[in-house]
Design an enzyme around this catalytic site. Structure first.
Site, PDB file in Angstrom:
ATOM      1  N   ASP A   1      87.283   8.171  30.326  1.00 22.98           N
ATOM      2  CA  ASP A   1      86.951   9.397  29.597  1.00 22.98           C
ATOM      3  C   ASP A   1      86.017   9.074  28.426  1.00 22.98           C
ATOM      4  OD1 ASP A   1      88.693  10.720  31.266  1.00 22.98           O
ATOM      5  OD2 ASP A   1      90.373  10.626  29.855  1.00 22.98           O
TER       6      ASP A   1
HETATM    7  N1  URA Z   1      93.450   7.698  32.108  1.00 21.11           N
HETATM    8  C1  URA Z   1      92.951   8.647  31.276  1.00 21.11           C
HETATM    9  O1  URA Z   1      93.623   9.631  30.992  1.00 21.11           O
HETATM   10  N2  URA Z   1      91.735   8.461  30.769  1.00 21.11           N
HETATM   11  C2  URA Z   1      90.958   7.382  31.035  1.00 21.11           C
HETATM   12  O2  URA Z   1      89.849   7.270  30.524  1.00 21.11           O
HETATM   13  C3  URA Z   1      91.490   6.413  31.903  1.00 21.11           C
HETATM   14  C4  URA Z   1      92.734   6.589  32.418  1.00 21.11           C
END
Ligand code: URA
Length: 231
Positions: free
Chosen positions: A103
């Site tokens: 993310d």
């Molecule tokens: N899980 C998430 O919620 N975000 C990420 O970036 C990676 C794994």
């Protein structure tokens, strides 16, 4: 310049003995002419090589680990947002892409490569490649939350999540290992136990561990040993 048989091996057309056999049988052409000597030198950047009727392009696989900072997106190109490849301006012309996504607000290990096969193997849901995250949580992380995540929780998918491993580090800090990669998976898992992620950093993917000497935004090539282990 490089030997024809070595070139074909490097481009994964077969083992050294297999490609020698193909060359001997007249199944390899260089610039339109059949070549039957394995030790002929070719210019790998310019000569056009066909093996069994298919062109063999010169593309060396490259592998980098990036310590992704928060605030950049895990994409190759984006009209509005800064991408992880914008951080790697020093490496061009290699068709690089990130293996999977973190993310925008997540930090940590991101493998950047042009090796589609390795990427596929690491991301395939069937392979259950473990990924470990450092997670800071809004509320204290209880033993009950640990047991729930280790058993599997409902995040609104067809099935509960696969059993995770949780290591409690501090009251609001855990190390979490999962073997799936659903959209926002860690955040959704923490929501499912009535908690919330306030900071997320990936520490490892399969055998590959984030080099702690890399500051956020920095990257380095993988060592040969790291690449071999990942494969
Ligand atoms: N899980 C998430 O919620 N975000 C990420 O970036 C990676 C794994």
């Amino acid at each position: 310049m490089i030997r024809l048989d070595k070139f074909l091996c490097m481009m994964e057309a077969g083992s050294r003995s297999q490609v020698k056999e193909l060359i001997r049988k007249g199944q390899v052409t260089v610039n339109g002419s059949v070549v039957r000597q394995a030790d002929v030198k070719i210019n790998e950047e310019e000569d056009r090589v066909f093996c069994q009727g298919k062109e063999v392009f010169f593309l060396l696989h490259v592998y980098y680990m990036l310590n992704k900072p928060a605030g950049v997106v895990s994409a190759t190109r984006d009209n509005r947002e800064k991408t992880v490849l914008d951080l790697m301006k020093g490496v061009t012309g290699k068709n690089l892409f990130p293996v999977g996504r973190l993310d925008k607000d997540t930090e940590g290990l991101l493998l950047i490569t042009n090796d589609g096969e390795l990427s596929h193997n690491l991301l395939s849901p069937a392979k259950h490649v473990p990924k470990t995250y450092l997670v800071k949580t809004l509320k204290p992380f209880s033993q009950e939350m640990k047991e729930s995540l280790e058993a599997g929780v409902d995040i609104g998918e067809d099935k509960p999540t696969r059993p995770a491993k949780v290591h409690l580090m501090e009251e609001n800090l855990i190390r979490l290992t999962i073997t799936e990669g659903k959209y926002h998976q860690v955040k959704r898992m923490l929501k499912a136990v009535d908690n919330e992620v306030i900071y997320l950093k990936r520490l490892s993917m399969g055998s590959l561990e984030l080099d702690e000497h890399l500051a956020p935004g920095e990257y380095r090539q993988l060592t040969e040993a790291e690449v071999e282990k990942l494969k």
